[in-house]
Design a protein around this motif. Structure first.
Motif, PDB file in Angstrom:
ATOM      1  N   ALA A 138     -51.002  49.026  -7.336  1.00 21.15           N
ATOM      2  CA  ALA A 138     -49.494  48.992  -8.193  1.00 21.15           C
ATOM      3  C   ALA A 138     -48.212  49.302  -7.151  1.00 21.15           C
ATOM      4  CB  ALA A 138     -49.599  50.300  -9.173  1.00 21.15           C
ATOM      5  N   PRO A 139     -48.441  50.362  -6.255  1.00 21.63           N
ATOM      6  CA  PRO A 139     -47.093  50.434  -5.407  1.00 21.63           C
ATOM      7  C   PRO A 139     -46.647  49.446  -4.511  1.00 21.63           C
ATOM      8  CG  PRO A 139     -48.923  52.104  -4.775  1.00 21.63           C
ATOM      9  CD  PRO A 139     -49.283  51.427  -5.950  1.00 21.63           C
ATOM     10  N   LEU A 140     -47.756  48.866  -3.990  1.00 26.84           N
ATOM     11  CA  LEU A 140     -47.464  47.805  -3.184  1.00 26.84           C
ATOM     12  C   LEU A 140     -47.070  46.410  -4.104  1.00 26.84           C
ATOM     13  CD1 LEU A 140     -50.325  47.814  -0.372  1.00 26.84           C
ATOM     14  CD2 LEU A 140     -48.004  48.896  -0.485  1.00 26.84           C
ATOM     15  N   LYS A 141     -47.555  46.341  -5.390  1.00 24.83           N
ATOM     16  CA  LYS A 141     -47.011  45.171  -5.959  1.00 24.83           C
ATOM     17  C   LYS A 141     -45.584  45.457  -6.469  1.00 24.83           C
ATOM     18  CE  LYS A 141     -48.471  42.599 -10.231  1.00 24.83           C
ATOM     19  NZ  LYS A 141     -49.531  42.432 -11.347  1.00 24.83           N
ATOM     20  N   ASN A 142     -45.357  46.633  -6.667  1.00 34.01           N
ATOM     21  CA  ASN A 142     -43.873  47.136  -7.071  1.00 34.01           C
ATOM     22  C   ASN A 142     -42.983  46.982  -5.793  1.00 34.01           C
ATOM     23  OD1 ASN A 142     -44.401  48.000  -9.704  1.00 34.01           O
ATOM     24  ND2 ASN A 142     -44.865  50.030  -9.345  1.00 34.01           N
ATOM     25  N   PHE A 143     -43.561  47.181  -4.769  1.00 34.42           N
ATOM     26  CA  PHE A 143     -42.718  47.272  -3.392  1.00 34.42           C
ATOM     27  C   PHE A 143     -42.367  45.687  -3.168  1.00 34.42           C
ATOM     28  CE2 PHE A 143     -42.525  47.306   1.216  1.00 34.42           C
ATOM     29  CZ  PHE A 143     -41.782  48.516   1.436  1.00 34.42           C
ATOM     30  N   THR A 144     -43.279  44.738  -3.661  1.00 36.25           N
ATOM     31  CA  THR A 144     -42.774  43.220  -3.570  1.00 36.25           C
ATOM     32  C   THR A 144     -42.145  42.772  -4.594  1.00 36.25           C
ATOM     33  OG1 THR A 144     -45.219  42.737  -4.282  1.00 36.25           O
ATOM     34  CG2 THR A 144     -44.852  42.958  -1.913  1.00 36.25           C
ATOM     35  N   GLU A 145     -42.524  43.241  -5.691  1.00 41.70           N
ATOM     36  CA  GLU A 145     -41.747  42.295  -6.807  1.00 41.70           C
ATOM     37  C   GLU A 145     -40.596  42.980  -7.382  1.00 41.70           C
ATOM     38  OE1 GLU A 145     -44.725  41.524  -9.681  1.00 41.70           O
ATOM     39  OE2 GLU A 145     -45.939  40.420  -8.307  1.00 41.70           O
ATOM     40  N   LYS A 146     -40.421  44.157  -7.079  1.00 44.34           N
ATOM     41  CA  LYS A 146     -39.159  45.040  -7.696  1.00 44.34           C
ATOM     42  C   LYS A 146     -38.119  45.390  -6.653  1.00 44.34           C
ATOM     43  CE  LYS A 146     -41.839  46.356 -11.790  1.00 44.34           C
ATOM     44  NZ  LYS A 146     -42.548  47.568 -12.521  1.00 44.34           N
ATOM     45  N   ASP A 147     -36.978  45.595  -7.029  1.00 40.27           N
ATOM     46  CA  ASP A 147     -36.121  45.992  -6.242  1.00 40.27           C
ATOM     47  C   ASP A 147     -35.645  47.704  -6.551  1.00 40.27           C
ATOM     48  OD1 ASP A 147     -34.021  46.709  -4.444  1.00 40.27           O
ATOM     49  OD2 ASP A 147     -32.399  45.511  -5.297  1.00 40.27           O
ATOM     50  N   SER A 148     -36.811  48.262  -5.878  1.00 47.33           N
ATOM     51  CA  SER A 148     -36.872  49.833  -6.051  1.00 47.33           C
ATOM     52  C   SER A 148     -35.612  50.617  -5.457  1.00 47.33           C
ATOM     53  CB  SER A 148     -38.149  50.597  -5.951  1.00 47.33           C
ATOM     54  OG  SER A 148     -38.400  50.212  -4.629  1.00 47.33           O
ATOM     55  N   GLY A 149     -34.975  49.898  -4.551  1.00 44.98           N
ATOM     56  CA  GLY A 149     -33.971  50.775  -3.480  1.00 44.98           C
ATOM     57  C   GLY A 149     -34.587  51.357  -2.626  1.00 44.98           C
ATOM     58  N   ASN A 150     -35.935  51.168  -2.248  1.00 46.60           N
ATOM     59  CA  ASN A 150     -36.649  51.789  -1.310  1.00 46.60           C
ATOM     60  C   ASN A 150     -36.235  51.388   0.242  1.00 46.60           C
ATOM     61  OD1 ASN A 150     -38.509  52.871   0.642  1.00 46.60           O
ATOM     62  ND2 ASN A 150     -40.310  52.485  -0.747  1.00 46.60           N
ATOM     63  N   PRO A 151     -35.372  52.410   0.865  1.00 47.24           N
ATOM     64  CA  PRO A 151     -34.921  51.972   2.127  1.00 47.24           C
ATOM     65  C   PRO A 151     -36.028  51.558   3.209  1.00 47.24           C
ATOM     66  CG  PRO A 151     -35.274  54.585   2.154  1.00 47.24           C
ATOM     67  CD  PRO A 151     -35.503  53.851   0.604  1.00 47.24           C
ATOM     68  N   LEU A 152     -37.277  51.720   2.852  1.00 43.44           N
ATOM     69  CA  LEU A 152     -38.585  51.380   4.049  1.00 43.44           C
ATOM     70  C   LEU A 152     -38.478  50.024   3.520  1.00 43.44           C
ATOM     71  CD1 LEU A 152     -40.810  54.173   3.974  1.00 43.44           C
ATOM     72  CD2 LEU A 152     -39.366  53.579   5.806  1.00 43.44           C
ATOM     73  N   LYS A 153     -38.067  49.095   2.855  1.00 42.40           N
ATOM     74  CA  LYS A 153     -38.392  47.931   2.327  1.00 42.40           C
ATOM     75  C   LYS A 153     -37.940  47.030   3.436  1.00 42.40           C
ATOM     76  CE  LYS A 153     -38.791  44.469  -1.332  1.00 42.40           C
ATOM     77  NZ  LYS A 153     -38.612  44.254  -2.909  1.00 42.40           N
ATOM     78  N   SER A 154     -36.804  47.041   3.800  1.00 38.49           N
ATOM     79  CA  SER A 154     -36.233  46.010   5.060  1.00 38.49           C
ATOM     80  C   SER A 154     -36.832  46.251   6.124  1.00 38.49           C
ATOM     81  CB  SER A 154     -34.532  46.325   5.147  1.00 38.49           C
ATOM     82  OG  SER A 154     -34.495  47.783   5.189  1.00 38.49           O
ATOM     83  N   VAL A 155     -37.314  47.553   6.609  1.00 38.32           N
ATOM     84  CA  VAL A 155     -38.139  47.866   7.722  1.00 38.32           C
ATOM     85  C   VAL A 155     -39.400  47.215   7.790  1.00 38.32           C
ATOM     86  CG1 VAL A 155     -38.971  49.601   9.183  1.00 38.32           C
ATOM     87  CG2 VAL A 155     -37.065  50.167   7.981  1.00 38.32           C
ATOM     88  N   PHE A 156     -40.142  47.252   6.548  1.00 38.08           N
ATOM     89  CA  PHE A 156     -41.397  46.670   6.701  1.00 38.08           C
ATOM     90  C   PHE A 156     -41.417  45.112   6.498  1.00 38.08           C
ATOM     91  CE2 PHE A 156     -42.600  50.902   5.046  1.00 38.08           C
ATOM     92  CZ  PHE A 156     -44.209  50.883   5.289  1.00 38.08           C
ATOM     93  N   GLU A 157     -40.079  44.578   5.863  1.00 37.22           N
ATOM     94  CA  GLU A 157     -40.061  43.071   5.978  1.00 37.22           C
ATOM     95  C   GLU A 157     -39.836  42.766   7.396  1.00 37.22           C
ATOM     96  OE1 GLU A 157     -36.977  42.122   3.239  1.00 37.22           O
ATOM     97  OE2 GLU A 157     -38.476  41.920   1.518  1.00 37.22           O
ATOM     98  N   ASN A 158     -39.195  43.579   8.221  1.00 37.32           N
ATOM     99  CA  ASN A 158     -38.870  43.118   9.464  1.00 37.32           C
ATOM    100  C   ASN A 158     -40.250  43.272  10.376  1.00 37.32           C
ATOM    101  OD1 ASN A 158     -37.294  42.628  11.893  1.00 37.32           O
ATOM    102  ND2 ASN A 158     -37.626  44.715  12.679  1.00 37.32           N
ATOM    103  N   VAL A 159     -41.217  44.064   9.920  1.00 37.17           N
ATOM    104  CA  VAL A 159     -42.363  43.938  10.601  1.00 37.17           C
ATOM    105  C   VAL A 159     -43.308  42.826  10.224  1.00 37.17           C
ATOM    106  CG1 VAL A 159     -44.658  45.205  10.806  1.00 37.17           C
ATOM    107  CG2 VAL A 159     -42.579  46.675  10.831  1.00 37.17           C
ATOM    108  N   PHE A 160     -43.188  42.765   9.242  1.00 39.22           N
ATOM    109  CA  PHE A 160     -44.032  41.516   8.221  1.00 39.22           C
ATOM    110  C   PHE A 160     -43.103  40.206   8.426  1.00 39.22           C
ATOM    111  CE2 PHE A 160     -46.733  44.742   6.931  1.00 39.22           C
ATOM    112  CZ  PHE A 160     -47.833  44.178   6.994  1.00 39.22           C
ATOM    113  N   LYS A 161     -42.661  39.662   9.545  1.00 40.51           N
ATOM    114  CA  LYS A 161     -41.805  38.749   9.595  1.00 40.51           C
ATOM    115  C   LYS A 161     -42.407  37.301   8.735  1.00 40.51           C
ATOM    116  CE  LYS A 161     -39.464  39.794  13.971  1.00 40.51           C
ATOM    117  NZ  LYS A 161     -38.493  40.674  13.206  1.00 40.51           N
ATOM    118  N   GLY A 162     -41.503  36.904   8.102  1.00 46.34           N
ATOM    119  CA  GLY A 162     -42.017  35.769   7.002  1.00 46.34           C
ATOM    120  C   GLY A 162     -42.303  36.332   5.594  1.00 46.34           C
ATOM    121  N   PHE A 163     -42.145  37.455   5.476  1.00 46.36           N
ATOM    122  CA  PHE A 163     -42.315  38.296   4.099  1.00 46.36           C
ATOM    123  C   PHE A 163     -40.978  38.250   3.369  1.00 46.36           C
ATOM    124  CE2 PHE A 163     -46.337  41.009   3.616  1.00 46.36           C
ATOM    125  CZ  PHE A 163     -47.255  39.814   4.209  1.00 46.36           C
ATOM    126  N   THR A 164     -39.928  38.149   4.251  1.00 45.49           N
ATOM    127  CA  THR A 164     -38.402  38.180   3.667  1.00 45.49           C
ATOM    128  C   THR A 164     -38.332  37.078   2.391  1.00 45.49           C
ATOM    129  OG1 THR A 164     -37.552  38.596   5.584  1.00 45.49           O
ATOM    130  CG2 THR A 164     -36.123  37.876   3.746  1.00 45.49           C
TER     131      THR A 164
END
Length: 542
Positions: free
Chosen positions: A57-83
């Motif tokens: 559930a939290p990872l689904k929310n993390f990818t599908e919803k804009d929760s305002g989580n400040p870590l989201k952009s950091v994780f997307e940088n680690v997972f290049k291609g996930f943007t």
């Protein structure tokens, strides 16, 4: 048969030339049921205690919803291609997973649906309930199923697996994980936080190596280097122990990449992996053990599970050994195969290739074959491989087989000894059965040869670089004449990206070998261009 009704997995056990079927001597009905159960375990990973799972559930929310989580952009940088990922399934498409076969797909293209209904998630995504929480891991189908012109085939090589890349990037991202922030923005439950805490601990206990090339797998390196984090005096008992500074290994610097194997060849072999370095033991059992070492699982727990679930291992083994290869005439009109050319090609094959790759008796050689439909005449009547699997050195890139030296330490594990698993690095690679060879491009253990035309040419004439891509369209994504990736102006524009470019000059990616004493004599080619096309027509019928 060996003790307790088990097949004989001891070193050197001869295999019938036509292969091993029905290893446990089940009745027809029970064998059929066992195969279905085994395929379901290949699709949904059966070890509930496996070391690495993630909450859904939290990872689904993390990818599908804009929760305002400040870590989201950091994780997307680690997972290049996930943007730009908008759906949970998009993550798993990046990982290399495919859709489940359609309800109308039968025969080699059919799999049992979990729960009897075609899942909305992709094949290889494996739901698990942990801490009363919906969670997931990945199953065998991630690496051992592939897309072939829109059909997902269990037991085929995934041309673009990213399982090891996922582990690598997951380990990087977990260093950034902050439970307080995650709880605040993703509303994570106690169970979800416990799962993530376990994952963070367990990822510290494994060593992960990124593949040199997209399309290759580094699971051997992950297992070997993870063992170097375990206490060498207590591998069998203190499985949770790990070294902050692991012991040095050649794989710290050397490449050990290889392609996942097709399952339909296992029935013909008595040594396992592309180099034949696993000399004994059930290969399905061994693969599960290695999976769990690479996930930082406790070996005592693994041993207890394997002992208590011998029937599941049996079912998985029956399933893996039952897999059959797809036929080219399932995707192209049978008339694309010129029978006269294929017969000529068979002659070249028997003269030049049979001594290493076995013989293939065709329906067209059987009395009365002229009464068969054309497509039936092209079928293989009988495979005649070898009682003992051959390992030969034909000069191909040595990095992958050298890597197995690092895995010989597995022989010290009590769990390996208990189950007859013996690993010994080899001086060459297995000359594999060529069943389904048409569907297995690119070629060699490291994917360094894009087509059968290139494979049948001297190293000096093979492409140094080439583009790779998914086989979606029979007209644009496959060179039928050369059997493999299209080249030159025929390369699809969408493939012309850096991640799809294969460069044979990279370490471990060389396309050398399989020419002198095989295709060449004193530097001269033994086959003309026309001879090669005849041989390819024959190989396409296997």
């Amino acid at each position: 048969m060996a003790h307790g009704g088990e097949p004989d997995w001891t070193m050197g056990t001869a295999v019938p030339a036509t292969g091993r079927y029905n290893l446990y001597s089940d009745g027809a009905e029970e064998l059929s049921k066992s195969i279905i159960r085994g395929k379901s375990y290949a699709l949904v990973y059966p070890i509930e205690s496996t070391g690495l799972v993630m909450p859904e559930a939290p990872l689904k929310n993390f990818t599908e919803k804009d929760s305002g989580n400040p870590l989201k952009s950091v994780f997307e940088n680690v997972f290049k291609g996930f943007t730009g990922v908008r759906k949970f399934n998009d993550v798993f498409r990046w990982l290399g997973l495919h859709e489940y076969p359609k309800e109308s797909d039968g025969g080699v293209y059919s799999v049992p649906y979990p729960g009897g209904v075609r899942p909305h998630y992709l094949m290889g995504y494996s739901p698990i309930n942990r801490y009363n929480t919906d969670s997931f891991t990945i199953s065998c189908a991630v690496c051992h199923s592939g897309n072939l012109f829109g059909k997902t085939i269990l037991g085929m090589t995934n041309r673009f697996p990213r399982a090891n890349a996922l582990f690598f990037k997951g380990k990087q991202s977990m260093k950034l994980y902050n439970p307080a922030i995650f709880r605040m923005y993703e509303h994570a439950t106690v169970g979800e936080l416990k799962i993530l805490a376990d994952a963070k601990i367990n990822l510290k206990k494994v060593s992960i190596k990124m593949p040199v090339q997209l399309g290759l797998d580094t699971s051997i390196a992950q297992v070997a280097l993870s063992l170097n984090r375990r206490n060498p005096d207590a591998w069998a008992t203190e499985s949770a122990y790990y070294e902050k500074y692991p012991r040095a290994d050649q794989l710290d610097v050397n490449a050990g990449d290889s392609k996942p194997a097709v399952w339909w060849n296992l029935k013909y072999k008595n040594r396992w992996l592309s180099d034949g370095s696993v000399l004994s033991g059930n290969p399905v059992f061994t693969n599960i053990l290695w999976n769990e070492i690479g996930r930082s699982s406790d070996l005592l727990q693994v041993d207890r599970w394997l002992t208590a679930n011998s029937e599941k291992i049996k079912d998985l083994t029956n399933a893996v050994f039952s897999i059959e290869a797809p036929r080219i005439v399932d995707f192209f009109p049978s008339e694309r195969i010129d029978l006269v050319k294929a017969k000529r090609g068979q002659g070249f094959y028997r003269e030049m290739c049979m001594k290493c790759h076995g013989d293939y008796v065709k329906n067209w050689e059987i009395p009365g074959n002229d009464l068969l439909p054309y497509g039936e005449r092209l079928k293989t009547y009988q495979v005649k491989y070898f009682k003992t699997t051959k390992v030969v050195d034909v000069g191909t890139d040595p990095m992958r087989r050298i890597a197995m030296k690092s895995l010989e330490k597995l022989n010290d594990l009590v769990i390996s000894q208990k189950n007859l698993t013996v690993v010994k690095a080899q001086d060459g690679y297995v000359a594999p059965p060529l069943v389904g060879i048409w569907a297995r491009w690119p070629y060699f253990h490291n994917n360094s040869v894009p087509s059968l035309c290139a494979l049948l040419s001297p190293t000096s004439l093979r492409p140094v670089t080439f583009y790779t891509g998914e086989a979606n369209n029979t007209a644009t994504d496959f060179d039928f004449q050369c059997n493999g990736y299209p080249s030159g102006p025929n390369v699809p524009q969408a493939w012309k990206l850096k991640r799809f470019l294969y460069d044979t000059r990279r370490t471990g990616m060389s396309n050398m070998g399989h020419d002198e004493r095989v295709l060449l004599k004193n530097g001269q080619e033994l086959l003309s261009s026309e001879n090669k096309l005849d041989l390819i027509q024959f190989l396409q019928t296997l």
